[in-house]
Design an enzyme around this catalytic site. Sequence first.
Site, short mmCIF file in Angstrom:
data_model
loop_
_atom_site.label_atom_id
_atom_site.label_comp_id
_atom_site.label_asym_id
_atom_site.label_seq_id
_atom_site.Cartn_x
_atom_site.Cartn_y
_atom_site.Cartn_z
N VAL A 1 46.45 38.11 35.68
CA VAL A 1 46.08 37.26 37.03
C VAL A 1 45.21 37.71 38.13
O VAL A 1 44.33 37.38 38.85
CB VAL A 1 47.35 36.61 37.55
CG1 VAL A 1 46.97 35.59 38.77
CG2 VAL A 1 47.96 35.66 36.44
N ASP A 2 45.54 39.15 38.25
CA ASP A 2 44.91 39.92 39.05
C ASP A 2 43.19 39.96 38.73
O ASP A 2 42.46 39.99 39.66
CB ASP A 2 45.43 41.35 39.23
CG ASP A 2 46.62 41.41 40.23
OD1 ASP A 2 46.50 40.89 41.40
OD2 ASP A 2 47.37 41.95 39.85
N VAL A 3 43.16 40.23 37.38
CA VAL A 3 41.71 40.43 37.05
C VAL A 3 41.00 39.24 37.11
O VAL A 3 39.60 39.18 37.55
CB VAL A 3 41.84 40.89 35.57
CG1 VAL A 3 40.41 41.01 34.86
CG2 VAL A 3 42.51 42.37 35.32
#
Length: 406
Positions: A188-190
């Site tokens: 999700v961060d990516v």
Amino acid sequence: MSTQDNAPDRRAGAPDGTGRGAGALGALRIADFSRVLAGPYATMLLADLGADVIKVERPGTGDDTRAWHPPADHDGTSTYFLSVNRNKRSVVLDLTTEAGREQARALVAESDVVVENFRPGTMERLGLGHQELRARHPALIYCSISGFGSGEGAAIPGYDLLVQAVGGLMSVTGTMDGEPVKAGVALVDVITGLHASLGILAALRHRDATGEGQLVEVNLLGSLLSALVNQASAYAVAGVVPGRLGNAHPSIAPYETLPTADRPIALAVGNDKQFAALAEVLGDPGLAFEDRFRTNADRVAHRAELREILTRLLSTEGADRWSTVLLAAGVPAGPVNGIDEAFAFAQRLGLPGIVEIPAAAADGDSGKPSRQVAHPITLSGTPARYPLPPPRLGQHTEEILRPPNP
């Protein structure tokens, strides 16, 4: 380089011989107040394309990920930090002091873009919020990354694991009879970092046309909901709440991993022609003509029976052998590789995998190159460049804060 009157008077590159200033984003300066993953990933992608990224870090510890080890490199620096911070210059600023905040405002005045991922409201309390900075610099692009937005979710910590859980990704990841599991990376961060970089580029394009800056906001939850694509659409359009299917696909069969004589193989059979070729290679061409397997919808309806048959047929050879003959027949297939094997596979295909950035020996580094994962975008005219290894904490503070020559 912005041509607008109210944009910063940017310099064409830095005077240190690194070649910053070249590339598609060569005249762009980014004041990067972000840390951990989503923000640093976004700014690294932009730095690879030529942007001069100034990474602002707190005294003593710097970015949280500097301490996230093992594993670490030969100098003891976390490989997590190294993965998203190349091509940046590090400056240490104490934003808890007025002197540090004034230095930050001076840095912003010379920048085109600000990126931050503090908890909503933090930058405003520091006098570095969008409204205050935009009033001074109308052409400024200000990108704010949060976990759950700046409204009712502002107080919820934005950790990837938490978002994978509450955002639905874990509910569709894992085996049917097992517990929900997270993806093997902070996915999700990516994804949010990718959305942030896209938003920044769109805002810059608008500024090129109008001279106006703007606020770019992305959050982890919204990015995940968008990235759920077909699973989210199943709910939004048809009211279907998807569940866990292991490595199988809810709408395609066979589209999953299956055991072979040695290790699993992934089969991604997307149409009837490919299924017929699969049946032929496996030695049972009649499968493609059975009523229960004739179309994709039939195969999805009889998924369990099909899996049992394919498992029996695949048990006679290993994954590498099956992959070779299936690919030759036009059937998408491949073994489940380890990360080492994945890089070796990319190398065999002639695709960029790992690049080495020479160490800046003049700065006191050990002289060993920094091994980095290659930028994923290929541009024919302005390719990604790798002038700088990930910086030591505060490595460039003096050069960045040094007053300009009169």
